[in-house]
Design a protein around this motif. Sequence first.
Motif, short mmCIF file in Angstrom:
data_model
loop_
_atom_site.label_atom_id
_atom_site.label_comp_id
_atom_site.label_asym_id
_atom_site.label_seq_id
_atom_site.Cartn_x
_atom_site.Cartn_y
_atom_site.Cartn_z
N ALA A 54 12.90 21.86 60.76
CA ALA A 54 14.32 22.20 60.73
C ALA A 54 14.53 23.69 60.55
N ARG A 55 13.62 24.36 59.83
CA ARG A 55 13.76 25.80 59.64
C ARG A 55 13.69 26.55 60.96
N ALA A 56 12.99 25.98 61.92
CA ALA A 56 12.83 26.65 63.22
C ALA A 56 13.99 26.40 64.16
N VAL A 57 14.71 25.30 63.99
CA VAL A 57 15.71 24.93 65.00
C VAL A 57 17.12 24.76 64.44
N SER A 58 17.28 24.60 63.12
CA SER A 58 18.60 24.30 62.56
C SER A 58 19.29 25.56 62.07
N SER A 59 20.63 25.52 62.09
CA SER A 59 21.42 26.62 61.56
C SER A 59 21.50 26.58 60.03
#
Length: 238
Positions: A181-186
């Motif tokens: 999620a750190r790579a793709v989420s805002s």
Amino acid sequence: MSAGDRTQAGYRATLEKRPAEVAAMFDRVAGRYDVTNTVLSGGLDAGWRRATREALGARSGQTVLDVAAGTGVSTVELASGGVTAIACDFSQGMLRAGAHRPVPMVAGDAMALPLADESVDGVVISFGLRNVADPDAALREFARVTRPGGTLVVCEFSTPTWAPWRTVYLEYLMRALPSIARAVSSNPEAYVYLAESIRAWPPQQPMAAKLQAAGWGDVAWRNLTGGIVALHRGTKRG
């Protein structure tokens, strides 16, 4: 306790019983929510939406309510074959992000829906019931707005039925999911809360009992992807 641990603990403590904070969290992730879900599910989310529509079995001319609809991706799936599907969510950010979709959207809380008694033929909630402050109250509210003989489908993360797969899955939830999620989420910290909410959710049989206690009849469930997701279905008693 590390800074990361404190952040995670803060999310758990803040969001546990505060619907407004949960809504605000979804506001912050709305912009990349659909992309993040597709990445985290390995592309399985589209198949889960199709299975949910099939379980609902709505017919042409019927009206269904999609609760916790987010940006309305699931609502568009339901709105096929002459079915009118209404998206409902308590996150204004999600509704704004999905405003371009060709379905009606309304703001509303699952525990106090902005609909009249017995006004829809079916209700769907996908991956949202575990975020409701009182899921049992929400299940009763779904019954209130559904016509006798109408259908409820709850699509929610559940408990894998094969023990080795269950162990791998739970490790993924708590370790890999926030990292991805750190790579793709805002707003990657929100996925710490989401992972914990999945782990805390009851397995298939207790979930079926919740539907029955809320007044739904003919309750049954179907496991998807080895029990990672379960579709619970019930009928509004006449």
